[in-house]
Enzyme design. Structure first.
Site, PDB file in Angstrom:
ATOM      1  N   HIS A   1       7.882  -4.184   3.421  1.00  0.00           N
ATOM      2  CA  HIS A   1       7.801  -3.406   2.378  1.00  0.00           C
ATOM      3  C   HIS A   1       9.103  -2.668   2.176  1.00  0.00           C
ATOM      4  CE1 HIS A   1       3.449  -3.567   3.285  1.00  0.00           C
ATOM      5  NE2 HIS A   1       3.486  -3.211   2.036  1.00  0.00           N
ATOM      6  N   GLU A   3      -6.949  -9.780   1.443  1.00  0.00           N
ATOM      7  CA  GLU A   3      -5.877  -9.844   2.281  1.00  0.00           C
ATOM      8  C   GLU A   3      -6.024 -10.055   3.660  1.00  0.00           C
ATOM      9  OE1 GLU A   3      -3.266  -6.607   1.358  1.00  0.00           O
ATOM     10  OE2 GLU A   3      -4.695  -5.179   1.490  1.00  0.00           O
ATOM     11  N   ASP A  57       0.059  -9.864   2.876  1.00  0.00           N
ATOM     12  CA  ASP A  57      -0.795  -9.942   4.204  1.00  0.00           C
ATOM     13  C   ASP A  57      -1.499 -11.253   4.438  1.00  0.00           C
ATOM     14  OD1 ASP A  57      -0.172  -7.307   5.359  1.00  0.00           O
ATOM     15  OD2 ASP A  57      -0.977  -6.343   3.559  1.00  0.00           O
ATOM     16  N   CYS A 109      -1.861 -10.129  -6.655  1.00  0.00           N
ATOM     17  CA  CYS A 109      -1.037  -9.171  -6.587  1.00  0.00           C
ATOM     18  C   CYS A 109       0.122  -9.115  -5.724  1.00  0.00           C
ATOM     19  CB  CYS A 109      -1.572  -7.669  -6.751  1.00  0.00           C
ATOM     20  SG  CYS A 109      -2.430  -7.351  -5.401  1.00  0.00           S
TER      21      CYS A 109
HETATM   22  C1  PEP Z   1      -0.462  -7.721  -0.345  1.00  0.00           C
HETATM   23  O1  PEP Z   1      -0.455  -7.668   0.939  1.00  0.00           O
HETATM   24  O2  PEP Z   1      -0.108  -8.834  -0.652  1.00  0.00           O
HETATM   25  C2  PEP Z   1      -0.201  -6.653  -0.991  1.00  0.00           C
HETATM   26  C3  PEP Z   1      -0.097  -6.656  -2.397  1.00  0.00           C
HETATM   27  O3  PEP Z   1      -0.157  -5.615  -0.474  1.00  0.00           O
HETATM   28  P1  PEP Z   1       1.179  -4.793   0.519  1.00  0.00           P
HETATM   29  O4  PEP Z   1       2.122  -5.831   0.058  1.00  0.00           O
HETATM   30  O5  PEP Z   1       1.315  -3.367   0.041  1.00  0.00           O
HETATM   31  O6  PEP Z   1       0.466  -4.824   1.661  1.00  0.00           O
HETATM   32 MG    MG Z   2      -1.219  -5.792   1.889  1.00  0.00          MG
END
Ligand code: PEP
Ligand code: MG
Length: 582
Positions: free
Chosen positions: A193, A434, A458, A505
């Site tokens: 993140h 995910e 994820d 996403c």
């Molecule tokens: C993902 O896991 O691909 C996602 C979009 O959520 P994050 O990256 O915030 O965990």
């Molecule tokens: Mg995620």
């Protein structure tokens, strides 16, 4: 003039040059030495000075944070000041210095360890969580005693390239974008993140550079080449000149690509692909719109709240309303809080876990903290009266979780109805895919979900059991692993079979090198950081769906990693040789 070049993981692309500032964060060494009787009062004075300096420092941070309207975060520091004024602690430290004839660093550390040990035994969550405060104050006091050349991240007010062992997502969120030209860290992965935040803030960044912080010193002049993942320390004039030229070239490419903003996102055989932006910080809204996105496919709401207390319903409502009105009539998919893993809220109660990515994360946290969940849902639903909102629950791993999340949402809707508060009663309730269990059970989840959105960041980490933020195993975090591709295919097929809209996403959606593959698999809705929208649209407009399907069919028939990589070289990189695609 020395020069070193090292390879790292590109977290956010770009080229920057400037003076290095090295943030050593946690690395504090505690010296232990004997103090002669004659020098004891001097040592006490040293302790008193460090105490005052630390207090002053905290007051300054507190004022600065309050100025920036992070009032809740500023409150944490009041607790720190109180601790530094605690007569019991001060007296104990002075007595220990005198009696044991030890240096102040050692004594303070000793008292802190004792305190931490007793706090960790207490059966009270709140008190146990004060451990973080004790160790924070301990570190500050000790580094003031050593008069270390410390850097307060949010205080940096000179153009700098930041080098740090690691940065948490909340530290990254507090960076002053005006002055931090780029950052480089020893640790971290591409889909951590912190990396996502860097892209969102448009700060070029390289992570996972091993021990780069031990090579760079404060004030070294460095070039960060976050296109190739390299840095150059104390470069020659010639190298600086070359990189300035390169920066201009990249600006020209970006200018050329920007012509795509208003052009339709369709393949050469007229299949429309819907492109959306991923939103982490509200500042990013304009960028997303200016890059031609048709709304927000993922609003990571937890980023609004990292580093401070959760705001009340009204403040959340104002934030969501601002975003929704801005994008109206395009949709905004608001994801409910996804705390946990590497996203730990500042001052909220949050228990440390052995395996945070497998722990009380995401929807699991919301379902166990119903009041927080309901407050957020009320704020989102109220905002739904001002534009088109979709609500998305993260990390759903079974049907019961989805049913429970939906029930709570419907309860909140009933409460709003009774109070006569307007909201969109047709708001769609979808889920992120995910976790592998959600893919396997997608046909069952399809009975309850209005839409699916695949979180590949994820999903890849859970399919392959590879921590997405660990640079040591970054080479096996592979979105092109055949097992991942099979999961994606299964997901696309199930959603089509049950007519459930599906998007992606995760970061895979924004990497133009994967666009042909994803279209070929059947994903026609992609959400990504604004930076990637042009590159992906450029690919979409240059390929036919038939071409993508053939390519994907071929990829899925391969078994070996090298073969998959080879076909990407033969097809994708041959067709799109531009290096910034890679
Ligand atoms: C993902 O896991 O691909 C996602 C979009 O959520 P994050 O990256 O915030 O965990
Ligand atoms: Mg995620």
């Amino acid at each position: 003039m020395s020069k070193r070049i090292k390879k790292g993981i590109i977290a956010s692309p770009g080229i920057r040059m400037g003076k290095a500032i090295v943030f050593r964060g946690d690395e504090i060494k505690i010296p232990k030495y004997h103090i002669n009787e004659a020098n004891l009062e001097k040592e006490i004075e040293r302790f008193n000075d460090a105490l005052n300096k630390t207090k002053q420092e905290i007051i300054e941070i507190q004022n600065k944070i309050a100025e920036e309207k992070f009032n809740d975060l500023a409150d944490i520091f009041s607790t720190h000041i109180m601790a530094l004024e605690d007569p019991h602690f001060i007296e104990r430290a002075r007595r220990k210095i005198r009696q044991e004839q030890r240096n102040a660093e050692w004594v303070i550390n000793d008292i802190s360890i004792e305190l931490i040990n007793s706090l960790s035994q207490i059966d009270d969550e709140y008190l146990r969580e004060r451990i973080v405060d004790v160790s924070d104050i301990n570190k500050r006091l000790i580094s003031n005693l050593q008069q270390k050349n410390k850097v307060n991240l949010s205080d940096i007010n000179e153009y700098s390239i930041l080098f740090a062992s690691d940065l948490t997502p909340s530290e990254t969120a507090l960076l002053n974008r005006q002055y931090i030209l780029a950052f480089v860290t020893d640790h971290g992965g591409k889909t951590s993140h912190t990396a996502i935040m860097a892209r969102s803030m448009d700060i070029p960044a390289i992570v996972g550079m091993d021990d780069i912080t031990s090579y760079v010193k404060n004030d070294d002049y460095v070039i960060v080449d976050a296109i190739h993942g390299e840095i150059i320390i104390n470069p020659s004039q010639e190298e600086i000149g070359e990189y300035k030229k390169y920066q201009l070239e990249l600006e020209k490419i970006e200018e050329e690509l920007s012509k795509l903003t208003t052009l339709p996102s369709v393949t050469t055989d007229s299949i429309e692909v819907f492109l959306y932006g991923n939103l982490e910080i509200p500042d990013e809204m304009e960028n997303i719109k200016n890059h031609g996105a048709h709304g927000v496919g993922l609003f990571r709401t937890e980023f609004l709240f990292l580093g401070k207390n959760l705001p009340d319903e009204e403040s959340q409502f104002q934030e969501y309303k601002k975003v929704v009105e801005f994008f109206n009539p395009y949709p905004v998919t608001i994801r409910t809080l996804d705390f946990g893993g590497d996203k730990i809220p500042g001052s909220m109660k949050f228990q440390r876990e052995m395996n945070p990515f497998l722990g009380c994360r995401s929807i699991r946290f919301s379902l166990r903290n119903i009041e927080i969940f309901k407050t957020q849902l009320r704020a989102i639903l109220r905002a739904s009266a001002f534009g088109k909102i979709k609500i998305m629950f993260p990390m759903i791993s079974n049907l019961s979780e989805l049913i429970e999340a939906k029930k709570i949402t419907h309860d909140v809707m009933d409460e709003l109805r009774i109070s006569g508060i307007p909201f969109d009663p047709d708001v769609k309730l979808g889920i992120m895919i995910e976790v592998p269990s959600a893919v396997i059970a997608a046909d069952i989840l399809a009975e309850e979900a209005d839409f699916f959105s695949v979180g590949t960041n994820d999903l890849v980490q859970y399919i392959l059991a590879v921590d997405r933020s660990n640079e040591k195993i970054a080479d096996i975090y592979n979105p092109l692993d055949i097992s991942v591709l099979r999961f994606l295919k299964m997901m696309a097929d199930t959603s089509h079979k049950y007519s459930i809209p599906i998007s992606i996403c995760g970061e895979m959606a924004g990497e133009a090198k994967y666009t042909m593959l994803l279209l070929g698999l059947g994903f026609l809705e992609l959400s990504m950081s604004s930076k990637n929208l042009y590159l992906v649209k450029n690919v979409i407009r240059s390929v036919s769906m038939e071409e993508c399907q053939n390519f994907t069919h071929h990829v899925l028939s391969l078994k070996k990693q090298e073969e998959i990589e080879q076909i990407f070289n033969d097809v994708v990189f041959k067709k799109f040789p531009d290096l910034i695609l890679k």
